[in-house]
Design a protein around this motif. Structure first.
Motif, PDB file in Angstrom:
ATOM      1  N   ASP A  35       0.818  -1.213   0.000  1.00 37.03           N
ATOM      2  CA  ASP A  35       0.000   0.000   0.000  1.00 37.03           C
ATOM      3  C   ASP A  35       0.852   1.263   0.000  1.00 37.03           C
ATOM      4  N   LYS A  36       2.180   1.069   0.000  1.00 39.94           N
ATOM      5  CA  LYS A  36       3.109   2.196  -0.112  1.00 39.94           C
ATOM      6  C   LYS A  36       4.427   1.661  -0.660  1.00 39.94           C
ATOM      7  N   PRO A  37       5.271   2.524  -1.200  1.00 40.61           N
ATOM      8  CA  PRO A  37       6.580   2.069  -1.681  1.00 40.61           C
ATOM      9  C   PRO A  37       7.421   1.588  -0.498  1.00 40.61           C
ATOM     10  N   LEU A  38       8.241   0.567  -0.730  1.00 39.30           N
ATOM     11  CA  LEU A  38       9.058  -0.007   0.337  1.00 39.30           C
ATOM     12  C   LEU A  38      10.483  -0.239  -0.135  1.00 39.30           C
ATOM     13  N   ASN A  39      11.425  -0.210   0.796  1.00 44.47           N
ATOM     14  CA  ASN A  39      12.790  -0.662   0.552  1.00 44.47           C
ATOM     15  C   ASN A  39      12.959  -1.928   1.367  1.00 44.47           C
ATOM     16  N   LEU A  40      13.284  -3.041   0.697  1.00 45.80           N
ATOM     17  CA  LEU A  40      13.363  -4.343   1.350  1.00 45.80           C
ATOM     18  C   LEU A  40      14.683  -5.030   1.011  1.00 45.80           C
ATOM     19  N   LEU A  41      15.112  -5.927   1.900  1.00 43.46           N
ATOM     20  CA  LEU A  41      16.350  -6.674   1.732  1.00 43.46           C
ATOM     21  C   LEU A  41      16.078  -7.975   0.993  1.00 43.46           C
ATOM     22  N   VAL A  42      16.873  -8.252  -0.043  1.00 45.50           N
ATOM     23  CA  VAL A  42      16.763  -9.514  -0.778  1.00 45.50           C
ATOM     24  C   VAL A  42      17.412 -10.614   0.060  1.00 45.50           C
ATOM     25  N   VAL A  43      16.658 -11.693   0.333  1.00 47.42           N
ATOM     26  CA  VAL A  43      17.178 -12.807   1.127  1.00 47.42           C
ATOM     27  C   VAL A  43      17.240 -14.100   0.327  1.00 47.42           C
ATOM     28  N   GLU A  44      16.652 -14.112  -0.872  1.00 44.02           N
ATOM     29  CA  GLU A  44      16.660 -15.314  -1.706  1.00 44.02           C
ATOM     30  C   GLU A  44      16.490 -14.918  -3.166  1.00 44.02           C
ATOM     31  N   THR A  45      17.154 -15.649  -4.064  1.00 45.97           N
ATOM     32  CA  THR A  45      17.026 -15.369  -5.496  1.00 45.97           C
ATOM     33  C   THR A  45      16.839 -16.665  -6.261  1.00 45.97           C
ATOM     34  N   GLY A  46      16.354 -16.534  -7.499  1.00 45.66           N
ATOM     35  CA  GLY A  46      16.318 -17.647  -8.419  1.00 45.66           C
ATOM     36  C   GLY A  46      15.099 -18.541  -8.385  1.00 45.66           C
TER      37      GLY A  46
END
Length: 73
Positions: A35-46
């Motif tokens: 519901d709003k823009p966020l800055n988040l940490l990537v913990v998993e990819t692929g």
């Protein structure tokens, strides 16, 4: 640029975040639209062209194309 574990990413408003039944499953059990823009940490990819991000103490998944690397200035 390829996003990787440990990157900080910007997520725009109305981005769909998914939770899956199991780690290797494709069945979405819960979802949220931001519901709003966020800055988040990537913990998993692929996984299924998605990124796992830390959100409210849990790992949620979103489409890679919806995440933008936050660059230092």
């Amino acid at each position: 640029m390829k996003l990787k574990k440990g990157d900080l990413v910007h997520i725009p408003v109305s981005t769909r975040l998914n939770k899956y039944k199991d780690e290797d499953d494709t069945v979405v059990t819960r979802f949220k639209d931001t519901d709003k823009p966020l800055n988040l940490l990537v913990v998993e990819t692929g996984k299924h062209r998605e990124l796992g991000v830390s959100f409210q103490g849990e790992t949620w998944f979103l489409n890679e194309r919806d995440a933008y690397l936050v660059e230092e200035r």
